[in-house]
Design a protein around this motif. Sequence first.
Motif, mmCIF file in Angstrom:
data_model
loop_
_atom_site.group_PDB
_atom_site.id
_atom_site.type_symbol
_atom_site.label_atom_id
_atom_site.label_comp_id
_atom_site.label_asym_id
_atom_site.label_seq_id
_atom_site.Cartn_x
_atom_site.Cartn_y
_atom_site.Cartn_z
ATOM 1 N N ARG A 195 31.462 87.986 91.641
ATOM 2 C CA ARG A 195 31.621 86.946 90.621
ATOM 3 C C ARG A 195 32.068 87.583 89.318
ATOM 4 N NH1 ARG A 195 28.725 84.235 86.536
ATOM 5 N NH2 ARG A 195 28.861 81.945 86.615
ATOM 6 N N PHE A 196 33.157 87.056 88.750
ATOM 7 C CA PHE A 196 33.672 87.539 87.473
ATOM 8 C C PHE A 196 33.634 86.374 86.491
ATOM 9 C CE2 PHE A 196 35.745 89.870 90.865
ATOM 10 C CZ PHE A 196 35.602 91.192 90.477
ATOM 11 N N ALA A 197 33.060 86.593 85.328
ATOM 12 C CA ALA A 197 32.943 85.526 84.344
ATOM 13 C C ALA A 197 33.382 86.025 82.974
ATOM 14 C CB ALA A 197 31.506 85.009 84.268
ATOM 15 N N SER A 198 33.990 85.146 82.210
ATOM 16 C CA SER A 198 34.408 85.474 80.851
ATOM 17 C C SER A 198 34.402 84.192 80.025
ATOM 18 C CB SER A 198 35.805 86.117 80.843
ATOM 19 O OG SER A 198 36.735 85.299 81.513
ATOM 20 N N ARG A 199 34.444 84.357 78.729
ATOM 21 C CA ARG A 199 34.467 83.225 77.821
ATOM 22 C C ARG A 199 35.858 82.615 77.798
ATOM 23 N NH1 ARG A 199 30.229 80.277 75.726
ATOM 24 N NH2 ARG A 199 30.823 79.314 73.765
ATOM 25 N N ARG A 200 35.967 81.305 77.957
ATOM 26 C CA ARG A 200 37.256 80.644 77.902
ATOM 27 C C ARG A 200 37.817 80.707 76.480
ATOM 28 N NH1 ARG A 200 39.351 77.020 81.410
ATOM 29 N NH2 ARG A 200 37.289 76.627 82.317
ATOM 30 N N GLN A 201 39.079 81.066 76.364
ATOM 31 C CA GLN A 201 39.712 81.170 75.058
ATOM 32 C C GLN A 201 40.418 79.847 74.722
ATOM 33 O OE1 GLN A 201 41.765 84.917 74.148
ATOM 34 N NE2 GLN A 201 41.127 85.695 76.144
ATOM 35 N N PRO A 202 40.134 79.266 73.555
ATOM 36 C CA PRO A 202 40.744 77.983 73.186
ATOM 37 C C PRO A 202 42.183 78.181 72.707
ATOM 38 C CG PRO A 202 39.306 78.741 71.430
ATOM 39 C CD PRO A 202 39.187 79.746 72.540
ATOM 40 N N THR A 203 43.119 78.155 73.634
ATOM 41 C CA THR A 203 44.519 78.389 73.296
ATOM 42 C C THR A 203 45.423 77.675 74.284
ATOM 43 O OG1 THR A 203 46.236 80.102 73.036
ATOM 44 C CG2 THR A 203 44.518 80.503 74.678
ATOM 45 N N ARG A 204 46.621 77.296 73.842
ATOM 46 C CA ARG A 204 47.623 76.745 74.759
ATOM 47 C C ARG A 204 48.561 77.829 75.270
ATOM 48 N NH1 ARG A 204 52.540 76.069 71.858
ATOM 49 N NH2 ARG A 204 52.262 76.091 69.585
ATOM 50 N N HIS A 205 48.407 79.056 74.798
ATOM 51 C CA HIS A 205 49.343 80.122 75.152
ATOM 52 C C HIS A 205 48.845 80.867 76.387
ATOM 53 C CE1 HIS A 205 51.651 79.281 71.597
ATOM 54 N NE2 HIS A 205 50.552 79.343 70.873
ATOM 55 N N THR A 206 49.029 80.223 77.529
ATOM 56 C CA THR A 206 48.555 80.775 78.804
ATOM 57 C C THR A 206 49.643 80.762 79.876
ATOM 58 O OG1 THR A 206 47.698 78.585 79.422
ATOM 59 C CG2 THR A 206 46.154 80.117 78.353
ATOM 60 N N HIS A 207 50.905 80.637 79.465
ATOM 61 C CA HIS A 207 51.991 80.607 80.445
ATOM 62 C C HIS A 207 52.087 81.950 81.154
ATOM 63 C CE1 HIS A 207 55.644 79.429 82.383
ATOM 64 N NE2 HIS A 207 56.402 80.279 81.731
ATOM 65 N N GLY A 208 52.059 81.921 82.473
ATOM 66 C CA GLY A 208 52.219 83.144 83.249
ATOM 67 C C GLY A 208 50.938 83.897 83.536
ATOM 68 N N THR A 209 49.790 83.290 83.275
ATOM 69 C CA THR A 209 48.540 84.011 83.524
ATOM 70 C C THR A 209 48.351 84.335 85.003
ATOM 71 O OG1 THR A 209 47.428 81.849 83.500
ATOM 72 C CG2 THR A 209 47.267 83.195 81.511
ATOM 73 N N GLY A 210 48.724 83.406 85.891
ATOM 74 C CA GLY A 210 48.566 83.656 87.319
ATOM 75 C C GLY A 210 49.458 84.772 87.813
ATOM 76 N N CYS A 211 50.719 84.747 87.404
ATOM 77 C CA CYS A 211 51.653 85.817 87.773
ATOM 78 C C CYS A 211 51.158 87.160 87.255
ATOM 79 C CB CYS A 211 53.041 85.536 87.189
ATOM 80 S SG CYS A 211 53.792 83.977 87.662
ATOM 81 N N THR A 212 50.734 87.154 85.989
ATOM 82 C CA THR A 212 50.291 88.382 85.350
ATOM 83 C C THR A 212 49.067 88.961 86.044
ATOM 84 O OG1 THR A 212 51.177 87.635 83.223
ATOM 85 C CG2 THR A 212 49.508 89.365 83.169
ATOM 86 N N LEU A 213 48.096 88.101 86.347
ATOM 87 C CA LEU A 213 46.872 88.575 87.004
ATOM 88 C C LEU A 213 47.175 89.178 88.371
ATOM 89 C CD1 LEU A 213 43.750 88.733 86.932
ATOM 90 C CD2 LEU A 213 43.740 86.527 88.115
ATOM 91 N N ALA A 214 47.957 88.483 89.188
ATOM 92 C CA ALA A 214 48.252 88.974 90.530
ATOM 93 C C ALA A 214 49.016 90.297 90.486
ATOM 94 C CB ALA A 214 49.048 87.927 91.306
ATOM 95 N N SER A 215 49.958 90.421 89.562
ATOM 96 C CA SER A 215 50.714 91.663 89.459
ATOM 97 C C SER A 215 49.849 92.803 88.942
ATOM 98 C CB SER A 215 51.927 91.472 88.548
ATOM 99 O OG SER A 215 52.916 90.707 89.217
#
Length: 267
Positions: A195-215
Motif C-alpha cells: 500500500r502506497f499513500a500520499s497527500r493529494r495535491q490540489p492542482t489541475r496540472h496533472t497531465h501525463g501522470t499515468g505515462c510518467t509513473l509507468a515509465s
Amino acid sequence: MRGRVLVIAGSDSGGGAGIQADTKAITALGAFAATAISALTAQNTVGVHGVLPVPPDFLRLQIECVLDDLGADAVKTGMLDRPEIIEVVASCLAARDPLPLVLDPVMIAKNGAVLLAESALDTLKRALLPLASLVTPNLPEAEILAARPIETVDDMRRAADTLLRFGVPAVLMKGGHLRGDELVDLLVTRDAEHRFASRRQPTRHTHGTGCTLASAIAAGLSQNMALPDAVRRARDYVQAAIAAAPGFGRGAGPLDHSVPDPEPGAR
C-alpha cells in the motif's frame, strides 16, 4: 546512465504525456529511453484534437531496429489504439527473450477522449496482458478491464485479483479517481500487497501522470530495482514533478519532469 527502456506509445504534441513524458521521466531517473511510436496525436492541455495512426508494419520496424541494435532492459507500453497494433507489439516481444514489461493500458485521455478502440480491448487482454510484468490502470481503466465498478480501496483489491487472473503477475491499482485527501495506490501480486499513500495535491496540472509513473517504474526495473522499490521511487518522483509543475496551458497542464531523482543512489 544505467538501464535501457524501450517505450512503445503514442506521441503527444503538447509534450505533457505520451512518448514525450516517457522520455523525460526515464532520462530524469538516469536511464536511457528509446522509442517506437504507435500513433501521432495533435493535443494540448485542453484536449486531443486529432490522431494519425502509424502503420503496423512501421511500428514493427521501429521496435525491431531498436532491439536489434541498442537493446533494452525493460519495455513500457502506452497508447496502443488498435487490435493490429497490439498484435504487432505482442508478436515482437514474444519472439525475444522475456523483458520486464510495464503495461500502461491507456484508454481515455485526461479530457475524456477515447484512445483505445473498443475492438482492441479483447486483443489487449488476450495477447499483451500475459506478457506484462506489471499493469498500471487508473480506476476507469481498471473498471473496463475487470468489468466491475470501483468505488473503494476494497473494490480496488477485488479488481486487481480479477486482473491477475488474466496472467499478469502484478497490478498497480492507481487510486487517484477515488474521493478524499489521501491518494492510495495498491501494488498487488499473487503473493503480497503493498500500500502506497500520499497527500493529494490540489492542482489541475496533472497531465501525463499515468505515462510518467509507468515509465518511471520501467526505468527502475531496467536498473534492477525490486518492483516495490521501483514503484515507491516512481511515486515519489511523480509527486515532486506535480508539485513543481510550471503552470503551462489553459487545461490540465504538464508536470515538471526535470525534478531530481529522489533516490539517485538507486541507479
